[in-house]
Design a protein around this motif. Sequence first.
Motif, PDB file in Angstrom:
ATOM      1  N   TYR A  54      -0.484  62.161 -17.547  1.00 12.75           N
ATOM      2  CA  TYR A  54      -1.351  62.996 -18.398  1.00 12.75           C
ATOM      3  C   TYR A  54      -0.559  63.588 -19.562  1.00 12.75           C
ATOM      4  CZ  TYR A  54      -4.764  66.622 -19.622  1.00 12.75           C
ATOM      5  OH  TYR A  54      -5.657  67.426 -20.281  1.00 12.75           O
ATOM      6  N   SER A 487      -6.945  57.945 -15.270  1.00 14.33           N
ATOM      7  CA  SER A 487      -7.093  59.301 -14.740  1.00 14.33           C
ATOM      8  C   SER A 487      -8.074  59.329 -13.559  1.00 14.33           C
ATOM      9  CB  SER A 487      -7.561  60.273 -15.825  1.00 14.33           C
ATOM     10  OG  SER A 487      -7.436  61.590 -15.356  1.00 14.33           O
ATOM     11  N   PHE A 492     -10.188  64.470 -17.152  1.00 15.66           N
ATOM     12  CA  PHE A 492      -9.179  64.476 -18.220  1.00 15.66           C
ATOM     13  C   PHE A 492      -9.789  64.912 -19.546  1.00 15.66           C
ATOM     14  CE2 PHE A 492     -10.061  60.138 -20.052  1.00 15.66           C
ATOM     15  CZ  PHE A 492     -11.000  59.746 -19.127  1.00 15.66           C
ATOM     16  N   GLU A 493     -10.909  65.609 -19.420  1.00 13.78           N
ATOM     17  CA  GLU A 493     -11.531  66.262 -20.571  1.00 13.78           C
ATOM     18  C   GLU A 493     -11.914  65.283 -21.674  1.00 13.78           C
ATOM     19  OE1 GLU A 493      -9.742  70.014 -21.673  1.00 13.78           O
ATOM     20  OE2 GLU A 493      -8.991  70.275 -19.647  1.00 13.78           O
ATOM     21  N   CYS A 494     -12.633  64.260 -21.262  1.00 17.05           N
ATOM     22  CA  CYS A 494     -13.096  63.286 -22.253  1.00 17.05           C
ATOM     23  C   CYS A 494     -14.381  63.756 -22.909  1.00 17.05           C
ATOM     24  CB  CYS A 494     -13.319  61.928 -21.602  1.00 17.05           C
ATOM     25  SG  CYS A 494     -14.794  61.864 -20.569  1.00 17.05           S
ATOM     26  N   ASP A 495     -14.952  64.846 -22.406  1.00 16.77           N
ATOM     27  CA  ASP A 495     -16.168  65.451 -22.962  1.00 16.77           C
ATOM     28  C   ASP A 495     -17.434  64.647 -22.687  1.00 16.77           C
ATOM     29  OD1 ASP A 495     -14.915  67.719 -24.087  1.00 16.77           O
ATOM     30  OD2 ASP A 495     -14.318  66.554 -25.840  1.00 16.77           O
ATOM     31  N   ASN A 496     -17.358  63.632 -21.863  1.00 17.69           N
ATOM     32  CA  ASN A 496     -18.565  62.835 -21.624  1.00 17.69           C
ATOM     33  C   ASN A 496     -19.674  63.661 -20.985  1.00 17.69           C
ATOM     34  OD1 ASN A 496     -18.090  60.408 -22.780  1.00 17.69           O
ATOM     35  ND2 ASN A 496     -18.186  59.217 -20.894  1.00 17.69           N
ATOM     36  N   TYR A 498     -20.111  66.776 -21.044  1.00 16.18           N
ATOM     37  CA  TYR A 498     -20.539  67.756 -22.045  1.00 16.18           C
ATOM     38  C   TYR A 498     -21.454  67.097 -23.067  1.00 16.18           C
ATOM     39  CZ  TYR A 498     -19.944  71.224 -25.801  1.00 16.18           C
ATOM     40  OH  TYR A 498     -20.143  72.142 -26.797  1.00 16.18           O
ATOM     41  N   GLY A 499     -21.146  65.870 -23.384  1.00 16.12           N
ATOM     42  CA  GLY A 499     -21.939  65.176 -24.387  1.00 16.12           C
ATOM     43  C   GLY A 499     -23.233  64.594 -23.861  1.00 16.12           C
ATOM     44  N   LYS A 508     -18.403  73.814 -22.024  1.00 20.48           N
ATOM     45  CA  LYS A 508     -17.029  73.376 -22.271  1.00 20.48           C
ATOM     46  C   LYS A 508     -16.140  74.608 -22.341  1.00 20.48           C
ATOM     47  CE  LYS A 508     -14.272  70.803 -25.600  1.00 20.48           C
ATOM     48  NZ  LYS A 508     -14.169  69.560 -26.312  1.00 20.48           N
ATOM     49  N   PRO A 533     -16.147  58.890 -16.675  1.00 21.65           N
ATOM     50  CA  PRO A 533     -15.364  57.668 -16.548  1.00 21.65           C
ATOM     51  C   PRO A 533     -14.538  57.652 -15.271  1.00 21.65           C
ATOM     52  CG  PRO A 533     -14.993  58.692 -18.694  1.00 21.65           C
ATOM     53  CD  PRO A 533     -15.771  59.659 -17.873  1.00 21.65           C
TER      54      PRO A 533
ATOM     55  N   VAL C  15     -17.157  60.659 -25.382  1.00 21.39           N
ATOM     56  CA  VAL C  15     -17.658  61.663 -26.327  1.00 21.39           C
ATOM     57  C   VAL C  15     -16.496  62.336 -27.057  1.00 21.39           C
ATOM     58  CG1 VAL C  15     -18.844  63.886 -26.440  1.00 21.39           C
ATOM     59  CG2 VAL C  15     -19.777  62.024 -25.044  1.00 21.39           C
ATOM     60  N   GLY C  16     -15.526  62.756 -26.268  1.00 21.64           N
ATOM     61  CA  GLY C  16     -14.342  63.372 -26.866  1.00 21.64           C
ATOM     62  C   GLY C  16     -13.130  62.558 -26.497  1.00 21.64           C
ATOM     63  N   ARG C  18      -8.995  63.940 -25.962  1.00 20.36           N
ATOM     64  CA  ARG C  18      -7.979  64.900 -26.399  1.00 20.36           C
ATOM     65  C   ARG C  18      -6.858  64.193 -27.133  1.00 20.36           C
ATOM     66  NH1 ARG C  18      -3.796  64.634 -22.285  1.00 20.36           N
ATOM     67  NH2 ARG C  18      -4.461  62.870 -21.009  1.00 20.36           N
ATOM     68  N   ARG C  33     -20.841  72.664 -31.786  1.00 21.22           N
ATOM     69  CA  ARG C  33     -21.965  71.814 -32.192  1.00 21.22           C
ATOM     70  C   ARG C  33     -23.231  72.682 -32.247  1.00 21.22           C
ATOM     71  NH1 ARG C  33     -22.406  68.627 -26.382  1.00 21.22           N
ATOM     72  NH2 ARG C  33     -23.930  70.034 -25.465  1.00 21.22           N
ATOM     73  N   ARG C  54     -30.762  65.441 -30.000  1.00 18.56           N
ATOM     74  CA  ARG C  54     -29.665  66.396 -30.184  1.00 18.56           C
ATOM     75  C   ARG C  54     -28.480  65.717 -30.864  1.00 18.56           C
ATOM     76  NH1 ARG C  54     -27.390  67.837 -25.082  1.00 18.56           N
ATOM     77  NH2 ARG C  54     -25.550  66.649 -25.664  1.00 18.56           N
TER      78      ARG C  54
END
Lengths: 544, 417, 333
Positions: A54, A487, A492-496, A498-499, A508, A533, C15-16, C18, C33, C54
């Motif tokens: 990481y 991971s 691993f905070e890919c934001d999926n 959240y998205g 988030k 993922p 989506v993101g 890091r 957002r 959205r």
Amino acid sequence: MSMPKRPFAITLDVGSSLANLTGSWRTERPVYVDRLPPCNAACPAGENIQGWLYHAEEGDYHAAWQVLMRDNPMPAVHGRVCYHPCEDSCNRRQLDEPVSIHAVERFLGDQAIRHGWKVECAPESGKRVLVVGAGPSGLAAAYHLRRMGHAAVIHDAGPLPGGMMRFGIPKYRLPRDVLDGEIRRIEEMGVEIRLNSKVENLVGLMNEGGFDAAFVAVGAHLARRVDIPARDAGKILDAANVLRGMETGAPPRLGRRVVIYGGGNTALDVARTAKRLGADEALIVYRRTREQMPAHDFEVEEALEEGVLVRWLSTIKRIDQTTFTVERMTLDATGWPQPTGEFETLEADTLILALGQDVDTSFMRAIPGVVFRKDGVVEVDRNMMTGHRGLFAGGDMVPSERTVTVAVGHGKRAARNIDAYLRGTTHEAPPKHEVVAFEMLNTWYYTDADKMVQPALDMIRRRTTFEEVTGGLDETNALFEARRCLSCGNCFECDNCYGVCPDNAVIKLGPGNRFRFNYDFCKGCGLCAAECPCGAIVMVPETI
Amino acid sequence: MLQQIEGSQAIAQAVALCRPEVICAYPITPQTHIVEGLSEIVREGRIGNCQFLNVESEFAALSVAIGASAAGARAYTATSSQGLLFMAEAVYNAAGLGLPIVMTIGNRAIGAPINIWNDHSDSMSMRDSGWVQLYAETNQEAADLHFQAFRLAEELSMPVMVCVDGFILTHAYEQVDVPSQAEVDAYLPPFEPVQVLDPADPVSIGAMVGPEAFFEVRYLAHHKQLQALEMIPRLAGAFARAFGRESGGLVVPYRTEGAKTVIVALGSVVGTIKDTIDEMRAEGTEIGAVKLATFRPFPLAELRAALIEAERVVVLEKALAAGLGGIAASNVRMALRGLSTPVYTVIAGLGGRVIPTTSLKRAFAEAHADRIDDPHFLDLDWKVIDKELARAKERRRSGPIAENILRGLGLVGQKLF
Amino acid sequence: MTQRIKFYQTGTFTVGNRLLDAERRTVQATVDRSNSLTSGHRACQGCGEALGARYAVDAAMRAANGQVIAVNATGCLEVFSTPYPETSWQVPWFHSLFGNAPAVASGVAAAMRAKGRTDVRVIGQGGDGGTVDIGFGCLSGMFERNDDVLYLCYDNEAYMNTGVQRSGRTPPGARTATTPAVGNKPGAEFGQGKNPALIAMAHNIPYVATASIADLHDLEAKVTKAMAIEGSRYVHIHVPCPLGWGSLPRDTMRIARLAVESGLFPLFEAEHGEVTDVTPIRRKVPVDEYLKPQRRFAHLFRQPPDRESISAIQAIADRNIAKFGLLRQEGEV
Ligand SMILES: Cc1cc2nc3c(=O)[nH]c(=O)nc-3n(C[C@H](O)[C@H](O)[C@H](O)COP(=O)(O)OP(=O)(O)OC[C@H]3O[C@@H](n4cnc5c(N)ncnc54)[C@H](O)[C@@H]3O)c2cc1C
Ligand SMILES: Cc1ncc(C[n+]2csc(CCOP(=O)(O)OP(=O)(O)O)c2C)c(N)n1
Ligand code: SF4
Ligand code: SF4
Ligand SMILES: [Mg+2]
């Protein structure tokens, strides 16, 4: 009631739907979990591989190395000689090729040596632990004990520390400056290594030295032999001695034609060493087939590339001066080799036996409580403690697979248990999470990224010198390789999540802090879990 | 400034003086000259930054106006006949959303059969949509009503239709006093919307409203009409004070003093009626007229007051509620409810049929004598009707299926309507 | 189309990420957002349209620095977001009718132009029915005039709000309430179809694109690009509807992905009537994989399966792949 400032009913104030808590629709709720990545689960040294990858992914190699060093004191060594079972179980294997964990580990280890990164130790505990054997197991135990603040003194019979890492593994696989660098760092932490100090009376030494506990890891050094009828046989050597000889004094003289008897990694190491020492012919004779060879396939491959010859399904029946009579074998229904009665002869100057090693634990026989197997191997409990309280053992001398990594893992486990023992408690490893299966991942999201290939020394130099065969990855490649990690099982905070939530029900929390579900609005559709993922979200039924 | 101009041009100039910000139109006779005039004025840059959109349908025209109005722009469009029906959904929508759009209707018949000439079928079909409906008698009034329409629309947040008889007014050249920009500006303040789409103060406009609140929303629309009832005379008064002439209002009586028979009508035909009344008065008939300048909101009380002395009322209208008769007449009857005053309906001028004074005089005289049939179809050619009915009867009989059905029902030989 | 980022673990697929520079992450990855369509709306669980709206409006909001006015046609999006007394919108939002959203948006844009508010950008949006059927006249007019509106069509391939009736976008073979899976030709007819993006292109408007909720980076890039352009722009977004398609709420994204990967929903963009880019298929799948998780196609897979229809659908996908060159290598231009 206040005067509404908008036309009634037709015009509404923005965001007013927040009053409608759609969480009540839910029949299942998403929950974030941490699962055990298969690589971590498979690592004999118990490394948090995903954890250090990481940091490496972000290019923070020092942080990565520090995480790695929590479990393994010698990443540069392991990145070279570990057989990396982690990679065998890496989930990425089912996608394309496993992450080249060892290559990144080696990169980190080399960086640490180059930059002289140091390890922090806990304040002195005042406790002293005796370690017998400066092989990987002993070194690891001493390292971890030092980290925990205990004094560790290693006694080793040999002239140099490292055990089989030095006297077994040839330098073209493990350059000695690398080994020395990592051992030196352990010494710099305050681990004392007393060389040429064979321990005969363990209990006496403990009392004399005022030790509160001891860890024994003397390895397996007694070469196994076999009886071959021989008349005027030329040289018969054993592999361990040949390899050891490479490190002490002048290299052994092996002659032009060398036959190596055995099928393990040692056989290959010694054959490849013979080649480098100038033998025209290095021929391995092995009873069984290539598939059955205990040696790792990549090592067989490398040896063949370097010109080592192998005669599969053959046993040496007789030696008459330089003429070896070899009997062809055949596999029976159960896969065992059976003699065929067909014989051939071949010419050789030297025979090197590489039939494995046994332990020499005779010096422990007198210690009360210690239990031995018939081959001398010492029994330990799951805390690495022998039947004698306060006496721990690990590495090749206890029942287990014999590898550097297992030895290092034993050293770590023993150290943790010794620490607990010194504090009058017992060490309880935290419960293991569920291992992440490939099916739990949504691999769509990972980029297509082929494994980075480590450079290899050119063939001429491989056949004639002891230079390291396999090169390391450069920074770019190491970074790339680290980033191939999936991971597995840990956010691993890919934001999926959240998205993809159609209801904005994922909060988030900012870098490093992951996410939280807003159950007021989560309708339980499960999209977040499906699109995670790495399988870090599970859906659990709501109880009414 | 007095100008001898076409009605449509007068209207175009009046609209331009109202400083509209968005104009959109789709051509349909007889509205075309109005928007053509406006497009020229806009292109010449005479209305500042006003946007003129040539859209692909009347539905789009009003929809563009709806969007513009919701975004706080003064929006205008014009249509006629089929065009009004094509935008029907948006007509109701603009009213429901309380958007102060002004739309000129160049009144024209509705097909089939397609017909480009004047009557009031089009605007009458939208009478209950929630729009204010003002009817112009002359081109001067047609022009003047637009100033009042914008002011009314914006003060009450509701859309206003200015109904102008197609051809009779739209295409007629008359003298019209077109006021100056300063005069109009003094009368019509800038548009300040009560609800507007604005990123600085976002709102959602056009929510879905269920049974729990829809009724109230509808009532409020009705209430707005009642407010308009009060406001229209005030605005007309203010207009008269500012411009020195009368235009608009709710009901405008003509020679009703001592009138036993009072004619009620809308639009340009009031002019012909006035002439007829003058003639009949001269002959001693006690007859007068009341112009319905505002049809929605319907001025029940004002009309009742204007008609209270009459012995009979004749409603002359250019629309036919098929299966009923008069539309305005039914409304007028409501104004007179509880009174025994007979209310006769005269349907006239459909599809542009000329309404000659002579015919009017004949009909009014019959009414005055209480001899008129009700509803009365002014100058309807009964010969044609009878012939066609006879033909239709023949043909219908000849169809074996229809015949059998009718026989089965015992209806053969009966008149079907 | 966005250039895919390789070698960064998940690159630009998630989506993101890091590991990527902040500007390479999506609007959806940011904590600030605008959540133009916020929580508490009444869309079904896993509604693709709620998500697509959205995604698109947030991207537009970022592109326009928050100066956005949205006009919405009648349909699920309108109904689930603004039932009195609550609205989920956080942008100025306006609903007039089912078939007039493009014209209303034109009107708003005209108002902004009249007022000199060049900073305010207008979005029109609606379902496939509102857009490609009943609202198509208005849409075409808006295109032809090149009004400064970005029109977003959320294509869930039927009239969902009224209970899943067939629309001009309902794919052949699909069961809807008005194309039931009965008779010897069950489901929607195999007609010639209606491709609104291609029709939009025929207006020569400056920008046309198709997008999918399954490819957020691509979608946001398209909306962002569209927002930078003046004039009429059209983005057609594929949004699976669990209710209407008979799929699991959690599969919304997967199904959207399979539509793209099978070739049934080609992602491309066009400027002034010419296709300028296509988003290549990453891992091609047969249409069966897309059809099977949807109950609206279940009748095709009864025993014995309706191979003829399935092949006809596969042929549509193959035609798209050939027509748009969807099997191009990633990164290859
Ligand atoms: C040729 C060869 C190649 C190998 N290659 C690999 C490889 O590539 N990867 C891998 O993972 N493993 C490899 N192994 C196995 C690996 O080296 C061993 O499993 C590992 O070194 C065991 O570690 P240990 O600490 O238990 O013992 P050792 O490494 O054997 O160390 C034991 C130490 O104890 C000392 N000692 C012994 N008796 C006494 C005593 N009485 N008093 C004091 N000191 C004592 C010895 O001098 C020695 O230094 C290889 C082994 C050989 C022989
Ligand atoms: C003029 C008119 N016709 C029909 C309807 C009924 N209606 C409302 S929403 C809708 C379906 C909307 O379908 P679509 O535009 O695809 O949006 P979705 O609900 O699928 O998101 C229909 C037919 C209407 N409101 N107005
Ligand atoms: S992908 Fe990463 S976490 Fe998963 S097994 Fe491989 S190295 Fe470990
Ligand atoms: S019916 Fe379909 S489009 Fe409508 S809210 Fe439900 S999932 Fe969304
Ligand atoms: Mg739809």
